[in-house]
Design an enzyme around this catalytic site. Sequence first.
Site, PDB file in Angstrom:
ATOM      1  N   ASN A  72     -12.037  -7.627   7.515  1.00  4.29           N
ATOM      2  CA  ASN A  72     -11.142  -8.550   6.821  1.00  4.29           C
ATOM      3  C   ASN A  72     -11.903  -9.465   5.869  1.00  4.29           C
ATOM      4  O   ASN A  72     -11.498  -9.688   4.722  1.00  4.29           O
ATOM      5  CB  ASN A  72     -10.397  -9.425   7.836  1.00  4.29           C
ATOM      6  CG  ASN A  72      -9.281  -8.699   8.566  1.00  4.29           C
ATOM      7  OD1 ASN A  72      -8.947  -7.570   8.241  1.00  4.29           O
ATOM      8  ND2 ASN A  72      -8.713  -9.348   9.557  1.00  4.29           N
ATOM      9  N   HIS A 463       6.390  -1.567  -4.097  1.00  5.56           N
ATOM     10  CA  HIS A 463       5.969  -1.830  -2.720  1.00  5.56           C
ATOM     11  C   HIS A 463       7.082  -1.556  -1.718  1.00  5.56           C
ATOM     12  O   HIS A 463       6.841  -1.529  -0.511  1.00  5.56           O
ATOM     13  CB  HIS A 463       5.503  -3.297  -2.605  1.00  5.56           C
ATOM     14  CG  HIS A 463       4.858  -3.639  -1.314  1.00  5.56           C
ATOM     15  ND1 HIS A 463       5.441  -4.469  -0.381  1.00  5.56           N
ATOM     16  CD2 HIS A 463       3.666  -3.279  -0.785  1.00  5.56           C
ATOM     17  CE1 HIS A 463       4.651  -4.609   0.659  1.00  5.56           C
ATOM     18  NE2 HIS A 463       3.562  -3.898   0.451  1.00  5.56           N
ATOM     19  N   TYR A 496       0.963  -0.429  13.450  1.00  4.99           N
ATOM     20  CA  TYR A 496       1.680  -1.446  12.675  1.00  4.99           C
ATOM     21  C   TYR A 496       3.057  -1.639  13.305  1.00  4.99           C
ATOM     22  O   TYR A 496       3.777  -0.670  13.541  1.00  4.99           O
ATOM     23  CB  TYR A 496       1.885  -0.982  11.232  1.00  4.99           C
ATOM     24  CG  TYR A 496       0.768  -1.285  10.271  1.00  4.99           C
ATOM     25  CD1 TYR A 496      -0.558  -1.278  10.679  1.00  4.99           C
ATOM     26  CD2 TYR A 496       1.038  -1.554   8.932  1.00  4.99           C
ATOM     27  CE1 TYR A 496      -1.574  -1.538   9.775  1.00  4.99           C
ATOM     28  CE2 TYR A 496       0.022  -1.809   8.021  1.00  4.99           C
ATOM     29  CZ  TYR A 496      -1.284  -1.798   8.455  1.00  4.99           C
ATOM     30  OH  TYR A 496      -2.272  -2.056   7.561  1.00  4.99           O
TER      31      TYR A 496
END
Length: 721
Positions: A72, A463, A496
């Site tokens: 990250n 998106h 996810y």
Amino acid sequence: MIGHEVLDTGLDDGEDDDFDFAEVFDSELPDGRYLDRELSWLAFNQRVLELAEDPAMPVLERANFLAIFGSNLDEFFMVRVAGLRRRIVTGLAVPTNVGRTPQDVLADISAEAHRLQLRHADAWTSQVKPALAEAGIDFLSWGDLSDDEKDDLYRYFQAQVFPVLMPLAVDPAHPFPYISGLSLNLAIRIRNARTGRQEFARLKVPPMLPRFVRVGEEGERIRFLPLEDLIANNLADLFPGMEILDHHTFRLTRNEDVEIEEDETENLIQALEAELLRRRFGPPIRLEVTDDMDDLTLDLLIDELDISEQQVYRLPGALDLRGLFDLGRIARPDLRYPPHVPITALAFQPGDSNERPDMFAAIRMADVLVHHPYESFTTSVQAFLEQAAKDPHVLAIKQTLYRTSGDSPIVQALIDAAEAGKQVLALVEVKARFDEAANIVWARKLEKAGVHVVYGLVGLKTHCKLALVIREEEGTLRSYSHIGTGNYNPKTSRIYEDFGLFTTDEQVGRDLIRLFNELSGYAIEKKFKRLLVAPRHLRKGLLRLIDKERRNAEAGKASGIRIKVNSMVDEQIIDALYRASQAGVPVEIWVRGICSLKPGVPGMSENITVRSILGRYLEHSRIFSFANDGDPQVYIGSADMMHRNLDRRIEVLVRVVAPGHLKELDDLFTLAMSDGTSSWHLGPEGEWVRHSVGENGKRLVDLQDRTMSNVQRRRRARAVR
């Protein structure tokens, strides 16, 4: 949250810094009402680190969170820090969302990132590494090895490592070499035994080899040696006739953002490929070195790389702990989370005959809401598209693809459909950050199969997560729609957390037909019936819904706002929530990453509560719920509350209407916001405090474990009936 390829950190390219904050300034609200977005992101990564520091976590999961923290932070420097520096250099820097100069923000980032990287290193050396050793997994240094083990490793070095090493000398005849971004390197000082002259050499640790080398068995223990340690202790083979004076590891981070002027190029794919080549040579952003590096070597690196002292990070212990991702291969289930097995959504479960269910028949009966990874992606989204590809009554399939795996069965289903003679449209977003090269490959694969591949609208990323199937039934055409909060990616769907809605609702079908036509055409202009679509209408729609709750509260009617997002940054949305709070509307925000909103400020946001939940799954769904005086208005979709999502992307929210689905979403939110659930609470000054243990000393409820239990209980209840 497992593995670099599945991370979604919520970062963008820094273009938000060009936003005109004067446009959203509300004179009735106080100055200083936003939290700095960059520091808020670093606070998110600190929450990841706190999971690694938690001794109650399974130790291999703790090691994985250390790797996630490092990955990250790399992306944060490559994107956000790089964007700030680029704007300073080009003279385009404007004040940030809290009114500070980019130079001041960079100083804040440097101080906080230094603190977090030192804490990260300490978590490895003093907490996780010893805990692994207690569990029978050792990380050794060269000095810990026996002579026999050194001999065995030397043979491995000669056979597997030495042939791919490339030492590069630095002298008048050999200029300082190019250092690739995120590569691990050895800086080596040597002396020529014949001339007595000191020289410098750089040696790249080969990234294609295992980061940690297995050492010979010692009982049931698993033992590793860092690859750079093995190389460093066999440097004599690389520099025969030279005296090895010193060696240290270092690592460089570069600006790896991609900039494309779409309106100035005729071929987006060719422009992107050229830009990806240039990305490799972006300017240095951060230099990590071991804390024992001598000043002579460090000064040479600083001078040759043309970086400042502020960009240097001296760290104890091993660099680049992303290598801990490799521990996922260790067969020790006792050191991991207990297994969660996704189940098939109730509507898609096979009947008594155990034949494959008819997905279209199930969706015709009623809208279906699926919750991944608790409910299976394979037996819902994937099965839906695979059945559509084979069904002779299906005439057309239209789908957006933002990120997916290279061997994706979703891509294969689209190829099969095209080869079967169906009309297939794939809207591929080739500018999905760090997936650009992969997306180009399978976009071309789709084109070769006869799929109509388009790349969306100029200047806007696509998106939204949409799939539309047109099927002929008894002489008429019926639309089957899927709108989700996550990517069409079978791999990430296992980790996810996302929702997806299947429906045959005619309004949704007409909306998607028009939207796909506009996406493959020129502009998103029209309003839609059951959708909110960015960039033209989504923010306005949400602002209207928020303001309606404010007016309901002022009129004494039932009101309430619940929002679940990855990031809450947009000032107009935040100000609207402040005004709703001032009117007495209870506002609950469930955010995974960045939050620029200040909750609990008297007179401004005392009715706003903010929570964050991190765990084995990456919380990724977006939910927008409005009480609406007893007639709930609830949306799910792809949009976060950031300028890029609301202004520079095609995003879609769909309204959820089935009472059972509304209750499921509301119950999930109630569980997340409960004081009995483990979470982080945001304070008014930006401090995040973890609440994982109750007053009785017992662990608080894990939302993700409880959600899995609830989903399985619903399935058992149906089986009993």
